[in-house]
Design an enzyme around this catalytic site. Structure first.
Site, mmCIF file in Angstrom:
data_model
loop_
_atom_site.group_PDB
_atom_site.id
_atom_site.type_symbol
_atom_site.label_atom_id
_atom_site.label_comp_id
_atom_site.label_asym_id
_atom_site.label_seq_id
_atom_site.Cartn_x
_atom_site.Cartn_y
_atom_site.Cartn_z
ATOM 1 N N HIS A 308 -7.398 1.132 3.702
ATOM 2 C CA HIS A 308 -6.050 0.812 4.154
ATOM 3 C C HIS A 308 -5.703 1.716 5.322
ATOM 4 C CE1 HIS A 308 -1.643 0.341 4.100
ATOM 5 N NE2 HIS A 308 -1.851 -0.767 3.430
ATOM 6 N N ASP A 367 -4.486 -5.909 -1.422
ATOM 7 C CA ASP A 367 -4.826 -7.277 -1.055
ATOM 8 C C ASP A 367 -6.011 -7.798 -1.863
ATOM 9 O OD1 ASP A 367 -2.887 -7.537 1.101
ATOM 10 O OD2 ASP A 367 -4.114 -6.067 2.155
#
Length: 432
Positions: A308, A367
């Site tokens: 991320h 995600d």
């Protein structure tokens, strides 16, 4: 004690700047007068090192893996039955609702869950294969035509009413978009159902056969919405604030946020995950080979759903969804032998035991898990980003309100460093 200053030395001249310190120890150099007083700007592509506002909504520490809404750690939102509406109220108002405030807000949601019938008919003029995010953005903007009383917000009560209207109607719009793409009749909201159960009812019920929502699925959808509700000054939130800084209304600002979220580098990331998994399955590639390919700098294969930009530690949202995944998937029929879910589980297992990923802090992110859960709930991939938008809407509204309430707030207008031609002359067409 003298005021703390930062000093810039340029061309033999020293310029002093005030220092701002956030409540969590963040340090910022205040350059707000730099251009006005010295005709200089800073160069910061993508604004990665620039604080564009002071905010009290969300705090993130990417190095430590911390996410808090109004000071409350994200982990505490799942200690009891997860409740997206409580989290939304917190973001909007600055405090958790009392029993009475919570009931009042839920009643506002119920009162605003229906769309004007003329608005519903507008869907007829849109191709059934139109991108859901295009329809969602257009529909939120179109709400301004039917709710002109909220184009100017004069008090907190009007703000809470329009907030409830947006948060309630977005799920009705999303469900209608899905139903129309499948040629199914629209299902109206049921005022007796809670927020997430009501949305799933509108998505999957058929006339005379209501969709039965299991507690595990309802909790999981609450979790997904809560974990996406706000994430500080991300691309879509910054877009909402930028549009709102022009004094654009809340409908237009949130519609712009949806457009920003649509991009594959933002809200479309979990779509990339599922497309990757499908490609692995269709290509007959083993998870073990995928891990090898991901570590090979010369290979074009990308392992989506790991790492991320902000979190250099385990994404705290991913931890929560990871813990929920097995419990939820075990409760849903026909997921045990789903090839994509089996590939995902194996990729996770391999990555979490591989020093290449561990050393680089490439943990599965939110995600990766949200895509798996949404797929298990039978949400089609092209609706994933719509689900993200439903969850993120309270955060956008809170960010818009904070920008709107700034005393002396100015329109957001970045500077540039011009690198084009110096002054030239216009050439008549016959001489070109």
């Amino acid at each position: 004690m003298s005021e703390e200053k930062a000093v810039l030395s340029i061309g033999g001249k020293k310029i002093e700047f005030p220092i701002l310190r956030g409540t969590e120890g963040d340090v910022a150099i205040d350059i707000s007068k730099l251009y006005e007083e010295h005709r200089m700007t800073t160069y910061d592509p993508s604004l990665a090192n620039t604080a564009v506002c002071k905010s009290t909504i969300t705090y993130i520490d990417g190095e430590k893996g911390i996410l808090r809404y109004r000071g409350i750690p994200i982990e505490q939102f799942v200690t009891e039955k997860p409740n997206f509406i409580e989290a939304a109220y917190l973001l909007l108002s600055g405090h958790l609702p009392t029993r009475e405030e919570g009931e009042s807000f839920r009643q506002r949601l119920t009162n605003n869950e229906l769309l004007h019938e003329n608005m519903r008919h507008n869907f007829r003029n849109v191709p059934t294969a139109a991108p859901p995010m295009a329809q969602l953005s257009a529909s939120l903007s179109n709400l301004a035509c039917f709710h002109r009383e909220f184009l100017v917000l004069d008090d907190d009560d009007a703000f809470m009413e329009v907030s409830a209207a947006l948060i309630s109607k977005i799920r009705t719009i999303a469900a209608f978009i899905y139903r129309r793409s499948r040629g199914l009749p629209y299902i109206y909201p049921n005022p007796n159902l809670r927020y997430c159960a009501n949305f799933l009812h509108m998505m999957f019920s058929i006339p005379y056969a209501h969709y039965e929502v299991s507690p595990e699925v309802e909790d999981a959808l609450n979790l997904i919405f809560i974990l996406h509700a706000d994430h500080e000054q991300n691309c879509s939130a910054a877009t909402v604030r930028t549009v709102g800084s022009s004094r654009a209304n809340l409908f237009a600002s949130c519609a712009a946020g949806i457009c920003a979220l649509w991009g594959s580098l933002h809200g479309g990331a979990n779509v990339e995950v599922m497309q990757m998994l499908d490609g692995i399955h269709q290509g007959g590639i083993s998870p073990e080979d995928c891990i090898k390919m991901a570590k090979d700098k010369n290979d074009k294969f990308r392992l989506f759903g790991f790492g991320h930009r902000i979190y250099k530690n385990y994404d705290p949202r991913a931890k929560i969804l990871r813990d929920a995944c097995d419990r939820v998937l075990a409760s849903i029929k026909d997921t045990t032998n789903d090839p994509l879910l089996n590939i995902a589980r194996r990729l996770e297992e391999l990555a979490l035991s591989d020093s290449y990923f561990i050393d680089r802090k490439l943990y599965p992110n939110v995600d990766f898990y949200s895509g798996l859960l949404l797929r298990a709930m039978n949400i089609p991939t092209n609706m994933f980003t719509v689900m993200f938008a439903i969850g993120r809407l309270p955060g956008w509204i809170a960010q818009w309100k904070e920008q709107h309430d700034l005393v002396g707030g100015r329109i957001i207008r970045p500077r540039q460093v011009y690198m084009g031609e110096t002054e030239t002359n216009f050439t008549p067409i016959e001489e070109r």
